[in-house]
Design a protein around this motif. Structure first.
Motif, PDB file in Angstrom:
ATOM      1  N   HIS A  79       0.854  -1.292  -0.080  1.00 46.09           N
ATOM      2  CA  HIS A  79      -0.073  -0.056   0.020  1.00 46.09           C
ATOM      3  C   HIS A  79       1.015   1.249   0.096  1.00 46.09           C
ATOM      4  O   HIS A  79       1.987   1.188   0.066  1.00 46.09           O
ATOM      5  CB  HIS A  79      -0.808  -0.098   1.332  1.00 46.09           C
ATOM      6  N   CYS A 121      -3.975   6.165   0.070  1.00 44.54           N
ATOM      7  CA  CYS A 121      -3.044   5.002  -0.293  1.00 44.54           C
ATOM      8  C   CYS A 121      -2.849   5.461  -1.907  1.00 44.54           C
ATOM      9  O   CYS A 121      -3.681   5.630  -2.714  1.00 44.54           O
ATOM     10  CB  CYS A 121      -3.977   3.724  -0.257  1.00 44.54           C
ATOM     11  N   GLU A 130      -0.468   3.394  -3.744  1.00 48.05           N
ATOM     12  CA  GLU A 130       0.149   2.238  -4.408  1.00 48.05           C
ATOM     13  C   GLU A 130      -1.127   1.408  -4.698  1.00 48.05           C
ATOM     14  O   GLU A 130      -2.063   1.204  -3.903  1.00 48.05           O
ATOM     15  CB  GLU A 130       0.971   1.490  -3.560  1.00 48.05           C
ATOM     16  N   TYR A 131      -1.428   1.057  -6.118  1.00 47.55           N
ATOM     17  CA  TYR A 131      -2.405   0.311  -6.576  1.00 47.55           C
ATOM     18  C   TYR A 131      -2.428  -1.077  -5.921  1.00 47.55           C
ATOM     19  O   TYR A 131      -1.313  -1.826  -5.732  1.00 47.55           O
ATOM     20  CB  TYR A 131      -2.366   0.335  -8.072  1.00 47.55           C
ATOM     21  N   CYS A 132      -3.441  -1.090  -5.048  1.00 45.40           N
ATOM     22  CA  CYS A 132      -3.758  -2.531  -4.196  1.00 45.40           C
ATOM     23  C   CYS A 132      -4.862  -3.295  -4.356  1.00 45.40           C
ATOM     24  O   CYS A 132      -5.093  -4.231  -3.407  1.00 45.40           O
ATOM     25  CB  CYS A 132      -3.596  -1.987  -2.577  1.00 45.40           C
ATOM     26  N   HIS A 174      -8.694   0.185  -4.557  1.00 44.83           N
ATOM     27  CA  HIS A 174      -7.653   1.180  -4.274  1.00 44.83           C
ATOM     28  C   HIS A 174      -8.067   2.388  -4.116  1.00 44.83           C
ATOM     29  O   HIS A 174      -7.744   3.170  -3.298  1.00 44.83           O
ATOM     30  CB  HIS A 174      -6.337   0.693  -5.050  1.00 44.83           C
ATOM     31  N   MET A 199      -9.328   3.756  -0.941  1.00 43.77           N
ATOM     32  CA  MET A 199      -8.839   3.717   0.269  1.00 43.77           C
ATOM     33  C   MET A 199      -7.918   5.014   0.872  1.00 43.77           C
ATOM     34  O   MET A 199      -7.095   5.433   0.325  1.00 43.77           O
ATOM     35  CB  MET A 199      -7.302   2.547   0.106  1.00 43.77           C
TER      36      MET A 199
HETATM   37 CU1  CUA Z   1      -4.067   0.310  -0.550  1.00 40.37          CU
HETATM   38 CU2  CUA Z   1      -3.910   1.280  -2.569  1.00 40.37          CU
END
Ligand code: CUA
Length: 171
Positions: free
Chosen positions: A105, A140, A142-144, A148, A151
């Motif tokens: 993340h 967040c 970062e692609y999670c 995402h 987030m």
């Molecule tokens: Cu956690 Cu994007």
């Protein structure tokens, strides 16, 4: 050998330019409060709450008045932060310790230089001081996974008396 006056001017100008370029790089690296993300140690990559520090994520204060915020990032929330806001005092040094419970993340406080990846198993550690009261947002970045984009979390910077910090915990 004779050097033409214009030649000398260009020589000096190019040396000044080189010094200026090096100067901007040095300034960019150390000037505006840029610092590396601290190594906050390691935790179980799938269950950071197994470690003592992350057993009960939240805001802690030490005897010396240093605040430590333990945050667990998981698809797709920050705990604390997403459900309930993280409440920290204005003007105090606040250290964030962020660990992931699943995938990589990001933890970015919008509009500040607080910005780190949160890699499973690795605790990201960042010290910040919020000068003014108000609301800050955590993203967040970062692609999670599928949610995402949703987030996010909230930090409320309040006066010290309004902070509900839990028991003293030494860093
Ligand atoms: Cu956690 Cu994007």
């Amino acid at each position: 050998m004779e050097i033409h006056d214009f030649e000398k001017v260009w020589l000096v100008a190019s040396l000044v330019l080189i010094a200026a370029f090096v100067g901007t790089i040095v300034y960019g690296a150390v000037g505006p409060g840029v610092a590396m993300v601290g190594d906050g140690g390691t935790v179980d990559a799938t269950d950071p709450t197994a470690s003592e520090d992350f057993r009960d994520p939240g805001v802690y204060v030490t005897d010396d008045g240093e605040y430590h915020v333990y945050v667990v990032a998981r698809q797709f929330a920050f705990e604390p932060g997403s459900g309930e806001p993280i409440r920290v005092p204005a003007g105090a040094e606040v250290t964030f310790h962020v660990a992931s419970a699943d995938v990589t993340h990001g933890f970015q406080v919008v509009g500040t230089n607080v910005n780190t990846m949160v890699i499973p198993g690795q605790v990201a550690e960042l010290a910040v001081e919020f000068d003014e009261s108000g609301t800050e947002y955590v993203k967040c970045n970062e692609y999670c996974g599928a949610a995402h984009h949703a987030m996010e979390g909230k930090i409320e910077v309040v006066s010290e008396s309004d902070v509900d910090a839990e028991e003293v915990r030494e860093a």
